[in-house]
Design a protein around this motif. Structure first.
Motif, PDB file in Angstrom:
ATOM      1  N   THR A   4       0.832  -1.201   0.000  1.00 36.39           N
ATOM      2  CA  THR A   4       0.000   0.000   0.000  1.00 36.39           C
ATOM      3  C   THR A   4       0.871   1.258   0.000  1.00 36.39           C
ATOM      4  N   ILE A   5       1.861   1.291   0.859  1.00 35.91           N
ATOM      5  CA  ILE A   5       2.739   2.463   0.951  1.00 35.91           C
ATOM      6  C   ILE A   5       3.587   2.584  -0.313  1.00 35.91           C
ATOM      7  N   GLU A   6       4.067   1.458  -0.831  1.00 35.10           N
ATOM      8  CA  GLU A   6       4.824   1.497  -2.087  1.00 35.10           C
ATOM      9  C   GLU A   6       3.964   2.058  -3.215  1.00 35.10           C
ATOM     10  N   ASN A   7       2.706   1.630  -3.287  1.00 37.29           N
ATOM     11  CA  ASN A   7       1.807   2.122  -4.323  1.00 37.29           C
ATOM     12  C   ASN A   7       1.524   3.617  -4.157  1.00 37.29           C
ATOM     13  N   PHE A   8       1.378   4.063  -2.907  1.00 40.90           N
ATOM     14  CA  PHE A   8       1.142   5.486  -2.652  1.00 40.90           C
ATOM     15  C   PHE A   8       2.357   6.303  -3.098  1.00 40.90           C
ATOM     16  N   GLU A   9       3.543   5.845  -2.728  1.00 39.99           N
ATOM     17  CA  GLU A   9       4.766   6.545  -3.128  1.00 39.99           C
ATOM     18  C   GLU A   9       4.892   6.623  -4.648  1.00 39.99           C
ATOM     19  N   GLY A  46      -0.724  16.300   6.514  1.00 36.49           N
ATOM     20  CA  GLY A  46      -0.003  15.049   6.663  1.00 36.49           C
ATOM     21  C   GLY A  46      -0.948  13.892   6.422  1.00 36.49           C
ATOM     22  N   ILE A  47      -0.422  12.823   5.860  1.00 35.14           N
ATOM     23  CA  ILE A  47      -1.195  11.590   5.707  1.00 35.14           C
ATOM     24  C   ILE A  47      -0.371  10.474   6.338  1.00 35.14           C
ATOM     25  N   VAL A  48      -0.988   9.772   7.272  1.00 36.73           N
ATOM     26  CA  VAL A  48      -0.316   8.717   8.032  1.00 36.73           C
ATOM     27  C   VAL A  48      -0.964   7.380   7.688  1.00 36.73           C
ATOM     28  N   PHE A  49      -0.116   6.425   7.327  1.00 32.79           N
ATOM     29  CA  PHE A  49      -0.579   5.070   7.033  1.00 32.79           C
ATOM     30  C   PHE A  49      -0.130   4.126   8.136  1.00 32.79           C
ATOM     31  N   ASP A  50      -1.017   3.209   8.506  1.00 30.06           N
ATOM     32  CA  ASP A  50      -0.620   2.130   9.397  1.00 30.06           C
ATOM     33  C   ASP A  50       0.368   1.270   8.611  1.00 30.06           C
ATOM     34  N   SER A  51       1.396   0.797   9.255  1.00 34.12           N
ATOM     35  CA  SER A  51       2.441   0.067   8.535  1.00 34.12           C
ATOM     36  C   SER A  51       2.203  -1.435   8.476  1.00 34.12           C
ATOM     37  N   LYS A  52       1.061  -1.894   8.971  1.00 37.26           N
ATOM     38  CA  LYS A  52       0.816  -3.336   8.917  1.00 37.26           C
ATOM     39  C   LYS A  52       0.660  -3.787   7.470  1.00 37.26           C
ATOM     40  N   ASP A  53       1.106  -4.980   7.194  1.00 44.05           N
ATOM     41  CA  ASP A  53       0.984  -5.536   5.855  1.00 44.05           C
ATOM     42  C   ASP A  53      -0.284  -6.370   5.829  1.00 44.05           C
ATOM     43  N   ALA A  54      -1.376  -5.747   5.397  1.00 43.46           N
ATOM     44  CA  ALA A  54      -2.674  -6.414   5.394  1.00 43.46           C
ATOM     45  C   ALA A  54      -3.433  -6.018   4.136  1.00 43.46           C
ATOM     46  N   GLN A  55      -4.571  -6.675   3.898  1.00 41.60           N
ATOM     47  CA  GLN A  55      -5.372  -6.354   2.713  1.00 41.60           C
ATOM     48  C   GLN A  55      -5.958  -4.951   2.806  1.00 41.60           C
ATOM     49  N   SER A  56      -6.274  -4.516   4.018  1.00 37.94           N
ATOM     50  CA  SER A  56      -6.754  -3.147   4.191  1.00 37.94           C
ATOM     51  C   SER A  56      -5.904  -2.465   5.260  1.00 37.94           C
ATOM     52  N   VAL A  57      -5.623  -1.186   5.010  1.00 39.74           N
ATOM     53  CA  VAL A  57      -4.736  -0.423   5.878  1.00 39.74           C
ATOM     54  C   VAL A  57      -5.447   0.873   6.295  1.00 39.74           C
ATOM     55  N   ASP A  58      -5.384   1.182   7.584  1.00 39.59           N
ATOM     56  CA  ASP A  58      -5.964   2.424   8.077  1.00 39.59           C
ATOM     57  C   ASP A  58      -5.051   3.592   7.728  1.00 39.59           C
ATOM     58  N   PHE A  59      -5.671   4.753   7.455  1.00 35.59           N
ATOM     59  CA  PHE A  59      -4.893   5.957   7.235  1.00 35.59           C
ATOM     60  C   PHE A  59      -5.661   7.159   7.761  1.00 35.59           C
ATOM     61  N   GLN A 107      -9.499  13.394   8.612  1.00 41.31           N
ATOM     62  CA  GLN A 107     -10.281  12.297   8.076  1.00 41.31           C
ATOM     63  C   GLN A 107      -9.607  10.979   8.404  1.00 41.31           C
ATOM     64  N   LEU A 108     -10.366  10.032   8.867  1.00 43.94           N
ATOM     65  CA  LEU A 108      -9.872   8.679   9.123  1.00 43.94           C
ATOM     66  C   LEU A 108     -10.547   7.757   8.127  1.00 43.94           C
ATOM     67  N   SER A 109      -9.775   6.841   7.551  1.00 42.73           N
ATOM     68  CA  SER A 109     -10.364   5.939   6.579  1.00 42.73           C
ATOM     69  C   SER A 109      -9.520   4.674   6.477  1.00 42.73           C
ATOM     70  N   ARG A 110      -9.881   3.854   5.542  1.00 42.22           N
ATOM     71  CA  ARG A 110      -9.181   2.595   5.310  1.00 42.22           C
ATOM     72  C   ARG A 110      -9.042   2.433   3.803  1.00 42.22           C
ATOM     73  N   THR A 111      -7.930   1.881   3.377  1.00 42.08           N
ATOM     74  CA  THR A 111      -7.700   1.663   1.958  1.00 42.08           C
ATOM     75  C   THR A 111      -7.089   0.285   1.745  1.00 42.08           C
ATOM     76  N   THR A 112      -6.982  -0.075   0.491  1.00 41.80           N
ATOM     77  CA  THR A 112      -6.334  -1.328   0.105  1.00 41.80           C
ATOM     78  C   THR A 112      -5.076  -0.974  -0.674  1.00 41.80           C
ATOM     79  N   ASN A 113      -4.520  -1.958  -1.361  1.00 43.70           N
ATOM     80  CA  ASN A 113      -3.349  -1.702  -2.200  1.00 43.70           C
ATOM     81  C   ASN A 113      -3.667  -0.747  -3.345  1.00 43.70           C
ATOM     82  N   ASP A 114      -4.948  -0.645  -3.706  1.00 42.47           N
ATOM     83  CA  ASP A 114      -5.383   0.313  -4.718  1.00 42.47           C
ATOM     84  C   ASP A 114      -5.625   1.636  -4.007  1.00 42.47           C
ATOM     85  N   ILE A 115      -4.629   2.490  -3.980  1.00 44.95           N
ATOM     86  CA  ILE A 115      -4.660   3.692  -3.152  1.00 44.95           C
ATOM     87  C   ILE A 115      -5.193   4.929  -3.879  1.00 44.95           C
TER      88      ILE A 115
END
Length: 146
Positions: A4-9, A46-59, A107-115
């Motif tokens: 998810t973070i790689e895709n965002f970058e 700022g945008i903060v992503f949870d660093s867990k490697d999961a199908q959905s990630v909180d941000f 804003q709090l939300s959740r995303t997947t690898n499709d960011i």
């Protein structure tokens, strides 16, 4: 690093949005930047992503310094306005008054690898902030002497 973070970058690099990346103590990944609102005013965020490697990630996206309440005699009026803005104009975001007088948007939300949706929320939030700032400034402007 998670997909998810790689895709965002990769997306922000493609869109040429200069964000500074850092890792927080709890392992979360923070990207800081700013949007230009006018020739003289920028909106830090700022945008903060949870660093867990999961199908959905909180941000979380936070737009800082929309305004500052310095005259706390206007606090009730500002809180009333913020409640109205949260109901009518803030959309997926919440407008908040901090204890030090800063008004910010979050804003709090959740995303997947499709960011793409997370990216669009980040960009769209600056447009919402621009509208909200105008509303807030109407209350915070000093009263003109007549």
């Amino acid at each position: 690093m998670t997909e998810t973070i790689e895709n965002f970058e990769a997306l922000i690099k493609e869109k040429k949005i200069p964000l500074k990346k850092s890792e927080l103590k709890n392992g979360q990944i923070l990207f800081n930047g700013s949007f230009r609102l006018t020739k003289t005013k920028v909106l830090p965020f700022g945008i903060v992503f949870d660093s867990k490697d999961a199908q959905s990630v909180d941000f979380q996206i936070t737009y800082h310094k929309l305004a500052y309440v310095q005259d706390f005699s206007k606090k009730a009026a500002i809180l009333e306005l913020l409640n109205e803005l949260n109901q009518v104009k803030a959309g997926y975001y919440s407008v908040i008054l901090a204890g030090d007088g800063e008004v910010y948007l979050k804003q709090l939300s959740r995303t997947t690898n499709d960011i793409l949706a997370a990216y669009e929320m980040m960009v769209f939030g600056s447009t919402i902030a621009k509208v909200l700032i105008k509303e807030i400034e109407k209350i915070l402007e000093p009263e003109s002497a007549e």
